[in-house]
Design a protein around this motif. Structure first.
Motif, PDB file in Angstrom:
ATOM      1  N   ILE A 208       0.846  -1.199   0.000  1.00 45.47           N
ATOM      2  CA  ILE A 208       0.000   0.000   0.000  1.00 45.47           C
ATOM      3  C   ILE A 208       0.881   1.248   0.000  1.00 45.47           C
ATOM      4  O   ILE A 208       0.598   2.228  -0.685  1.00 45.47           O
ATOM      5  N   GLY A 209       1.990   1.191   0.747  1.00 45.54           N
ATOM      6  CA  GLY A 209       2.934   2.308   0.776  1.00 45.54           C
ATOM      7  C   GLY A 209       3.639   2.535  -0.546  1.00 45.54           C
ATOM      8  O   GLY A 209       4.152   3.619  -0.803  1.00 45.54           O
ATOM      9  N   MET A 210       3.643   1.522  -1.414  1.00 47.58           N
ATOM     10  CA  MET A 210       4.241   1.654  -2.743  1.00 47.58           C
ATOM     11  C   MET A 210       3.221   2.148  -3.767  1.00 47.58           C
ATOM     12  O   MET A 210       3.588   2.493  -4.886  1.00 47.58           O
TER      13      MET A 210
ATOM     14  N   GLY B 105       0.985   8.982  -1.603  1.00 49.90           N
ATOM     15  CA  GLY B 105       1.045  10.428  -1.821  1.00 49.90           C
ATOM     16  C   GLY B 105       0.063  11.204  -0.980  1.00 49.90           C
ATOM     17  O   GLY B 105       0.115  12.438  -0.920  1.00 49.90           O
ATOM     18  N   ILE B 106      -0.850  10.497  -0.305  1.00 49.45           N
ATOM     19  CA  ILE B 106      -1.836  11.160   0.563  1.00 49.45           C
ATOM     20  C   ILE B 106      -1.153  11.486   1.887  1.00 49.45           C
ATOM     21  O   ILE B 106      -0.554  10.596   2.510  1.00 49.45           O
ATOM     22  N   PRO B 107      -1.225  12.732   2.343  1.00 53.12           N
ATOM     23  CA  PRO B 107      -0.563  13.094   3.603  1.00 53.12           C
ATOM     24  C   PRO B 107      -0.990  12.179   4.762  1.00 53.12           C
ATOM     25  O   PRO B 107      -2.160  11.822   4.883  1.00 53.12           O
ATOM     26  N   LEU B 108      -0.038  11.804   5.555  1.00 52.84           N
ATOM     27  CA  LEU B 108      -0.181  10.979   6.763  1.00 52.84           C
ATOM     28  C   LEU B 108      -0.419   9.498   6.492  1.00 52.84           C
ATOM     29  O   LEU B 108      -0.317   8.697   7.415  1.00 52.84           O
TER      30      LEU B 108
ATOM     31  N   GLU C  34       9.097  11.390   4.177  1.00 49.55           N
ATOM     32  CA  GLU C  34       7.929  12.178   3.773  1.00 49.55           C
ATOM     33  C   GLU C  34       8.296  13.623   3.423  1.00 49.55           C
ATOM     34  O   GLU C  34       7.467  14.359   2.892  1.00 49.55           O
ATOM     35  N   LEU C  35       9.550  14.016   3.695  1.00 52.47           N
ATOM     36  CA  LEU C  35       9.986  15.361   3.327  1.00 52.47           C
ATOM     37  C   LEU C  35      10.057  15.537   1.810  1.00 52.47           C
ATOM     38  O   LEU C  35       9.997  16.649   1.303  1.00 52.47           O
ATOM     39  N   LEU C  36      10.210  14.418   1.100  1.00 48.62           N
ATOM     40  CA  LEU C  36      10.223  14.450  -0.364  1.00 48.62           C
ATOM     41  C   LEU C  36       9.011  13.687  -0.882  1.00 48.62           C
ATOM     42  O   LEU C  36       8.735  12.575  -0.399  1.00 48.62           O
TER      43      LEU C  36
END
Length: 197
Positions: free
Chosen positions: A50-52, A57-60, A148-150
């Motif tokens: 899911i993280g891939m 791209g959805i915040p959090l 998440e900074l990028l």
């Protein structure tokens, strides 16, 4: 065939997809219950996949997945056979349509995984290796906020985590080594992100 008794990634996805049918929302607890307790692999594989996906791209979303992975990794490290999710996480709901969309996106990947991976260098996917993988996944999950900074950089640690989960699920030592190599690349990327701050 239940998800708990299957070493097929596609079969696990199919079971969760069927659970989403006819429901407007799915809880994390529902999904964990569907995974069963035969293998720890799906508990790392599914959040990693899911993280891939575009959901990363959805915040959090990556941070939430990282918390789940950390909870599961800690339990694998201490040797729990059946993994548990804290109520505060288990009660979290996701729209069924969102779950189905994500599963549809990763189904071709799952089919490819089922074709190419499994039963190689099984000694490198035994109990000791599973605990090492859990320790690495724990470290990767703790690093996710920095990624998440990028935009979409969180895909790197999630790829390694998914690799470890799949290696555990299908007992593939070659894939375990590949996941370690991805982790090394992810560590280099993390140092570059930190150095650029």
């Amino acid at each position: 065939m239940s998800a708990a008794n299957s070493n097929s990634v596609e079969e696990i996805i199919r079971h969760i997809d069927a659970q989403a049918d006819g429901n407007s929302r799915l809880s994390v607890g529902d999904i964990v219950g569907e995974l069963g307790h035969r293998s720890h692999g799906p508990f790392l594989l599914l959040p990693g996949l899911i993280g891939m996906s575009p959901l990363s791209g959805i915040p959090l979303v990556p941070a939430f997945l990282a918390v789940l992975i950390a909870v599961f990794s800690l339990q694998i490290l201490i040797g729990r056979r059946q993994l548990w999710v804290p109520d505060i996480l288990a009660r979290r709901h996701v729209e069924a349509a969102t779950v189905k969309h994500a599963l549809n996106r990763i189904t071709p990947v799952a089919q490819w995984m089922d074709r190419w991976f499994g039963r190689r260098l099984e000694r490198l996917s035994g109990k000791g290796a599973v605990r090492v993988a859990a320790l690495v996944c724990l470290a990767l999950s703790l690093a996710v906020p920095a990624f998440e900074l990028l935009p979409f950089a969180g895909i790197a640690p999630m790829t390694a985590i998914a690799g470890f989960g799949l290696a555990i699920l299908v007992r593939d030592g070659v894939l375990m080594l590949a996941a370690l190599a991805i982790t090394a690349g992810t560590a280099v990327m993390l140092f570059q992100i930190i150095a650029s701050l």
